[in-house]
Write a protein that holds these residues in place. Structure first.
Motif, short mmCIF file in Angstrom:
data_model
loop_
_atom_site.label_atom_id
_atom_site.label_comp_id
_atom_site.label_asym_id
_atom_site.label_seq_id
_atom_site.Cartn_x
_atom_site.Cartn_y
_atom_site.Cartn_z
N GLU A 248 2.56 1.55 -2.86
CA GLU A 248 2.01 2.41 -4.47
C GLU A 248 1.40 4.34 -4.26
OE1 GLU A 248 -1.45 -0.57 -3.94
OE2 GLU A 248 -0.49 -2.31 -5.81
N GLU A 249 1.66 4.30 -3.16
CA GLU A 249 1.42 5.88 -2.95
C GLU A 249 2.39 5.46 -2.24
OE1 GLU A 249 -2.76 6.06 -0.84
OE2 GLU A 249 -3.35 4.32 -2.38
N ARG B 3 6.62 -3.02 -8.13
CA ARG B 3 6.24 -2.05 -7.45
C ARG B 3 7.91 -1.26 -7.26
NH1 ARG B 3 2.33 1.43 -9.08
NH2 ARG B 3 0.63 0.39 -8.87
N PRO C 89 5.24 8.78 -0.61
CA PRO C 89 5.25 9.68 0.38
C PRO C 89 6.36 10.14 -0.42
CG PRO C 89 4.98 8.22 1.60
CD PRO C 89 5.13 7.10 0.37
N GLU C 90 6.36 11.61 -0.51
CA GLU C 90 7.78 12.42 -0.42
C GLU C 90 8.27 12.14 -0.47
OE1 GLU C 90 8.22 16.85 -2.00
OE2 GLU C 90 6.38 17.00 -0.73
N LYS D 114 1.16 -1.55 0.08
CA LYS D 114 -0.01 0.09 -0.05
C LYS D 114 1.00 1.54 -0.48
CE LYS D 114 -3.96 -1.55 2.06
NZ LYS D 114 -3.95 -2.39 3.42
N THR D 115 1.76 0.91 0.60
CA THR D 115 2.98 2.61 1.02
C THR D 115 4.03 2.44 -0.29
OG1 THR D 115 3.22 2.10 3.33
CG2 THR D 115 4.40 3.53 2.38
#
Ligand code: ZN
Length: 326
Positions: free
Chosen positions: A155-156, A180, A158-159, A152-153
């Motif tokens: 896939e999205e 991924r 964070p900066e 999940k992390t």
């Protein structure tokens, strides 16, 4: 540990340096390749480049406080980097209580480790501003729940957040994790580079042929402090080959408490012993030398089986049976 100190991995290191210099460092790398060839050293070196406060041409200076704290581990367990933005994950590294879990991680990295160390951190900026780096040792040991939570992390992303998954068994990772992450391949070390590493440590080069291109394995096998254990193992196995029948042969060998890779190293010592004997006898008694050479190959193939996850007790029983027939 700057990149320049990592031997024999110029393809991998050049890829990482180029990404740094172009400002295109991927958010999730997968460092693949045999154990003990520099994957972890490269991960720490990359982490230094990402958090260094005085970088030179986008590479780590190696001397600033940030760089030093990346490679300085806490004295007390869990031994993790002193830099708060470089987070190390590994099966069993943290006590269950620290992870808020009621069971120890015996075979896999479990969900509580991802929740506690990754998910609770990724929503926040790095403590010291530059980057947040997660290094996962033996990432193929993530269980399905932990891997899905990590996914999940990934896939999205964070900066300013980077993941480096280390693995010598990339095929065991979920396909979704593989897709991924960006693979960076690390090769077996050449005999020449293993020789340089062993020389630096003042260790014996004779273990090179048994090290499968792994510096970690070469160093473990050449460790003088383990000499007594080595002699004990070699003489127990030699006695089992002389025993009158298989049952009494197996009585000499007790590998129940042995870790698979520890047994592989011990067999490496026995293989060296056989190679020495074969060399010594080649003129005097070519028949025995020939037998020892055949036994040597059998030991090497059992070492490879252990590498591929064979059960230590069964592998040992099969090996003793085969060695006695030669
Ligand atoms: Zn620095």
């Amino acid at each position: 540990m700057p990149f320049s100190e990592i031997l024999g991995q110029s393809t991998a290191i050049d890829t990482l340096k180029r990404a740094l210099q172009l400002g295109k460092v991927h958010h999730a790398y997968r460092f693949e390749g045999p154990d003990g060839v520099g994957k972890e050293k490269a991960a720490f070196a990359l982490a230094q480049c990402l958090v260094c406060t005085e970088p030179r041409e986008k590479l780590a200076c190696g001397n600033c406080s940030a760089c030093r704290r990346v490679v300085t581990l806490s004295e007390q367990p869990p031994q993790v980097p002193k830099h708060p933005d470089v987070v190390l994950l590994e099966r069993g590294l943290y006590p269950a209580a620290v992870l808020g879990s009621d069971s120890a991680e015996t075979n896999t990295i479990n969900l509580p480790q991802i929740k506690k160390l990754v998910q609770s951190r990724v929503g926040y900026p790095p403590h010291e501003g530059r980057a947040l780096v997660f290094i996962i040792r033996r990432a193929d040991e993530l269980n399905a729940n932990a891997a899905n939570a990590l996914l999940k992390t990934l896939e999205e992303p964070p900066e300013k957040t980077h993941f480096i998954l280390l693995t010598h068994r990339p095929h065991r990772l979920l396909d979704t994790i593989r897709s991924r992450t960006l693979a960076v391949r690390f090769a077996q070390l050449s005999d020449e580079n293993l020789g340089i590493i062993l020389d630096r440590l003042g260790a014996n080069r004779s273990v090179i042929p048994l090290s499968a291109g792994s510096a970690a394995q070469a160093i473990a096998m050449s460790d003088e402090q383990r000499l007594a254990a080595k002699q004990e193992f070699v003489s127990a196995l030699s006695m089992s080959l002389e025993a009158p029948d298989l049952a009494s042969a197996l009585a000499h060998i007790d590998v129940k408490g042995n870790d698979r890779l520890e047994l592989r190293d011990q067999l490496g010592w026995f293989a060296l012993h056989l190679a020495d004997m074969a060399r010594d006898l080649v003129v005097e008694d070519p028949g025995v030398a020939e037998r020892d050479a055949r036994r040597y190959s059998l030991v090497l193939s059992t070492m490879a089986e252990l590498e591929r996850n064979a059960n230590p007790a069964l592998a040992m029983e099969a090996l003793v049976t085969r060695l006695r027939r030669v």
